[in-house]
Motif scaffolding. Structure first.
Motif, PDB file in Angstrom:
ATOM      1  N   SER A   1       1.657  58.247  50.410  1.00  0.00           N
ATOM      2  CA  SER A   1       2.179  58.081  49.061  1.00  0.00           C
ATOM      3  C   SER A   1       3.474  58.858  48.914  1.00  0.00           C
ATOM      4  N   MET A   2       4.396  58.315  48.107  1.00  0.00           N
ATOM      5  CA  MET A   2       5.730  58.921  48.084  1.00  0.00           C
ATOM      6  C   MET A   2       6.473  58.581  46.794  1.00  0.00           C
ATOM      7  N   ILE A   3       7.490  59.374  46.518  1.00  0.00           N
ATOM      8  CA  ILE A   3       8.404  59.147  45.410  1.00  0.00           C
ATOM      9  C   ILE A   3       9.823  59.335  45.938  1.00  0.00           C
ATOM     10  N   ARG A   4      10.678  58.408  45.578  1.00  0.00           N
ATOM     11  CA  ARG A   4      12.075  58.494  46.024  1.00  0.00           C
ATOM     12  C   ARG A   4      12.747  59.741  45.456  1.00  0.00           C
ATOM     13  N   LEU A   5      13.600  60.345  46.278  1.00  0.00           N
ATOM     14  CA  LEU A   5      14.399  61.494  45.863  1.00  0.00           C
ATOM     15  C   LEU A   5      15.871  61.105  45.835  1.00  0.00           C
ATOM     16  N   PRO A   6      16.669  61.747  44.975  1.00  0.00           N
ATOM     17  CA  PRO A   6      18.114  61.478  44.960  1.00  0.00           C
ATOM     18  C   PRO A   6      18.765  61.866  46.283  1.00  0.00           C
ATOM     19  N   GLU A   7      19.909  61.281  46.526  1.00  0.00           N
ATOM     20  CA  GLU A   7      20.603  61.493  47.792  1.00  0.00           C
ATOM     21  C   GLU A   7      21.081  62.935  47.965  1.00  0.00           C
ATOM     22  N   PHE A   8      21.214  63.689  46.882  1.00  0.00           N
ATOM     23  CA  PHE A   8      21.681  65.074  47.006  1.00  0.00           C
ATOM     24  C   PHE A   8      20.602  66.028  47.510  1.00  0.00           C
ATOM     25  N   VAL A   9      19.367  65.542  47.633  1.00  0.00           N
ATOM     26  CA  VAL A   9      18.282  66.413  48.092  1.00  0.00           C
ATOM     27  C   VAL A   9      18.353  66.584  49.611  1.00  0.00           C
ATOM     28  N   THR A  10      18.465  67.835  50.037  1.00  0.00           N
ATOM     29  CA  THR A  10      18.476  68.188  51.456  1.00  0.00           C
ATOM     30  C   THR A  10      17.152  68.854  51.818  1.00  0.00           C
ATOM     31  N   GLN A  11      16.978  69.153  53.082  1.00  0.00           N
ATOM     32  CA  GLN A  11      15.769  69.861  53.503  1.00  0.00           C
ATOM     33  C   GLN A  11      15.667  71.209  52.794  1.00  0.00           C
ATOM     34  N   GLU A  12      16.791  71.874  52.622  1.00  0.00           N
ATOM     35  CA  GLU A  12      16.799  73.170  51.938  1.00  0.00           C
ATOM     36  C   GLU A  12      16.334  73.031  50.490  1.00  0.00           C
ATOM     37  N   VAL A  13      16.849  72.031  49.791  1.00  0.00           N
ATOM     38  CA  VAL A  13      16.456  71.796  48.395  1.00  0.00           C
ATOM     39  C   VAL A  13      14.971  71.449  48.326  1.00  0.00           C
ATOM     40  N   PHE A  14      14.528  70.607  49.255  1.00  0.00           N
ATOM     41  CA  PHE A  14      13.123  70.207  49.274  1.00  0.00           C
ATOM     42  C   PHE A  14      12.215  71.412  49.497  1.00  0.00           C
ATOM     43  N   ASP A  15      12.575  72.262  50.444  1.00  0.00           N
ATOM     44  CA  ASP A  15      11.759  73.449  50.733  1.00  0.00           C
ATOM     45  C   ASP A  15      11.672  74.358  49.521  1.00  0.00           C
ATOM     46  N   TRP A  16      12.783  74.501  48.797  1.00  0.00           N
ATOM     47  CA  TRP A  16      12.770  75.309  47.570  1.00  0.00           C
ATOM     48  C   TRP A  16      11.811  74.720  46.534  1.00  0.00           C
ATOM     49  N   ALA A  17      11.914  73.391  46.322  1.00  0.00           N
ATOM     50  CA  ALA A  17      11.064  72.736  45.323  1.00  0.00           C
ATOM     51  C   ALA A  17       9.589  72.803  45.713  1.00  0.00           C
ATOM     52  N   LYS A  18       9.326  72.722  46.984  1.00  0.00           N
ATOM     53  CA  LYS A  18       7.951  72.811  47.490  1.00  0.00           C
ATOM     54  C   LYS A  18       7.355  74.191  47.204  1.00  0.00           C
ATOM     55  N   GLU A  19       8.139  75.232  47.483  1.00  0.00           N
ATOM     56  CA  GLU A  19       7.678  76.602  47.224  1.00  0.00           C
ATOM     57  C   GLU A  19       7.565  76.872  45.724  1.00  0.00           C
ATOM     58  N   GLU A  20       8.505  76.362  44.961  1.00  0.00           N
ATOM     59  CA  GLU A  20       8.499  76.551  43.511  1.00  0.00           C
ATOM     60  C   GLU A  20       7.266  75.895  42.882  1.00  0.00           C
ATOM     61  N   SER A  21       6.933  74.695  43.335  1.00  0.00           N
ATOM     62  CA  SER A  21       5.758  73.991  42.815  1.00  0.00           C
ATOM     63  C   SER A  21       4.475  74.731  43.174  1.00  0.00           C
ATOM     64  N   ALA A  22       4.408  75.223  44.392  1.00  0.00           N
ATOM     65  CA  ALA A  22       3.213  75.955  44.830  1.00  0.00           C
ATOM     66  C   ALA A  22       3.012  77.210  43.992  1.00  0.00           C
ATOM     67  N   ALA A  23       4.106  77.895  43.679  1.00  0.00           N
ATOM     68  CA  ALA A  23       4.007  79.153  42.939  1.00  0.00           C
ATOM     69  C   ALA A  23       3.719  78.930  41.457  1.00  0.00           C
ATOM     70  N   LYS A  24       4.447  78.013  40.839  1.00  0.00           N
ATOM     71  CA  LYS A  24       4.335  77.840  39.390  1.00  0.00           C
ATOM     72  C   LYS A  24       3.137  76.983  38.985  1.00  0.00           C
ATOM     73  N   LYS A  25       2.801  75.974  39.807  1.00  0.00           N
ATOM     74  CA  LYS A  25       1.710  75.057  39.450  1.00  0.00           C
ATOM     75  C   LYS A  25       0.407  75.385  40.166  1.00  0.00           C
ATOM     76  N   LYS A  26       0.449  76.411  41.035  1.00  0.00           N
ATOM     77  CA  LYS A  26      -0.739  76.810  41.796  1.00  0.00           C
ATOM     78  C   LYS A  26      -1.289  75.631  42.608  1.00  0.00           C
ATOM     79  N   LEU A  27      -0.378  74.899  43.247  1.00  0.00           N
ATOM     80  CA  LEU A  27      -0.753  73.738  44.045  1.00  0.00           C
ATOM     81  C   LEU A  27      -0.623  74.035  45.536  1.00  0.00           C
ATOM     82  N   ASP A  28      -1.444  73.365  46.332  1.00  0.00           N
ATOM     83  CA  ASP A  28      -1.290  73.409  47.785  1.00  0.00           C
ATOM     84  C   ASP A  28      -0.305  72.315  48.166  1.00  0.00           C
TER      85      ASP A  28
END
Length: 211
Positions: free
Chosen positions: A105-132
């Motif tokens: 399952s997936m959701i499209r991301l804008p073209e400006f998203v890089t691996q660095e941006v993705f890693d930040w968002a992944k960590e941010e979601s885990a911390a703020k939303k308490k998600l794995d």
């Protein structure tokens, strides 16, 4: 106005209810792979949805915080999508065996998203939303040549639309090219929690090759 991928790329997200051939370009996604019945309210599919939407909206709302993204522009989060196959290795979909479903399952991301941006968002979601978020993947994928069609109605009625698409493929000198790397693809334009089943709109896309 926020950039809306559904409106700007109508060939990808607004096909007709008759089959057509399309060449799908490379697209950037956040995705989660899993298996099991998507209707299980407490199953892995539901957990994957939480992760996908959390990461997607973290990136969308990043301009409200201190994390600056080069090239950022306001946009509408694109619709949920999914590749589907069966756990026994069958590349197609057996609608009568939902417990045997495998999915990416997936959701499209804008073209400006890089691996660095993705890693930040992944960590941010885990911390703020308490998600794995450990299973979330950053993917650049070029689907290539496909047949697609808009299916309107319940998901369980999709086989009739798929049969129509397969007939169209053969009549136009192509063949279905499902494999371990090319999957049955669906794009969900409607929210099943808010839409009557007979009004659900789903883009069905199947990889093909020219004979």
């Amino acid at each position: 106005m926020p950039f809306d991928y559904k409106k700007e790329y109508k060939d990808l997200y607004q096909p007709k209810q008759t089959p057509s051939i399309i060449e799908v370009p490379e697209i950037v996604f956040v995705g989660v792979e899993g298996k099991g019945n998507p209707n299980d309210e407490n199953g892995p599919y539901a957990a994957a949805m939480s992760v996908l939407y959390s990461i997607s909206y973290t990136i969308k709302m990043s301009h409200m915080g201190s994390f600056a993204i080069d090239g950022y522009f306001p946009y509408v989060v694109p619709p949920l999508e999914g590749f589907w196959w069966m756990e026994n290795g069958t590349p197609g979909v057996d609608y009568g065996n939902k417990n045997g479903f495998c999915w990416f399952s997936m959701i499209r991301l804008p073209e400006f998203v890089t691996q660095e941006v993705f890693d930040w968002a992944k960590e941010e979601s885990a911390a703020k939303k308490k998600l794995d978020t450990s299973k979330a993947q950053f993917l650049r994928f070029q689907e290539g040549l496909c047949v697609q069609c808009l299916h309107q109605g319940p998901y369980d009625d999709e086989p009739a639309t798929v049969e129509m698409m397969e007939k169209y493929v053969l009549e136009n000198d192509y063949f279905v090219d499902l494999s371990g790397t090319r999957r049955h693809h669906e794009i969900y334009l409607s929210d099943p929690r808010r839409t009557a089943s007979e009004k659900l709109k789903t883009v069905i896309r199947i990889p093909i090759k020219k004979r």
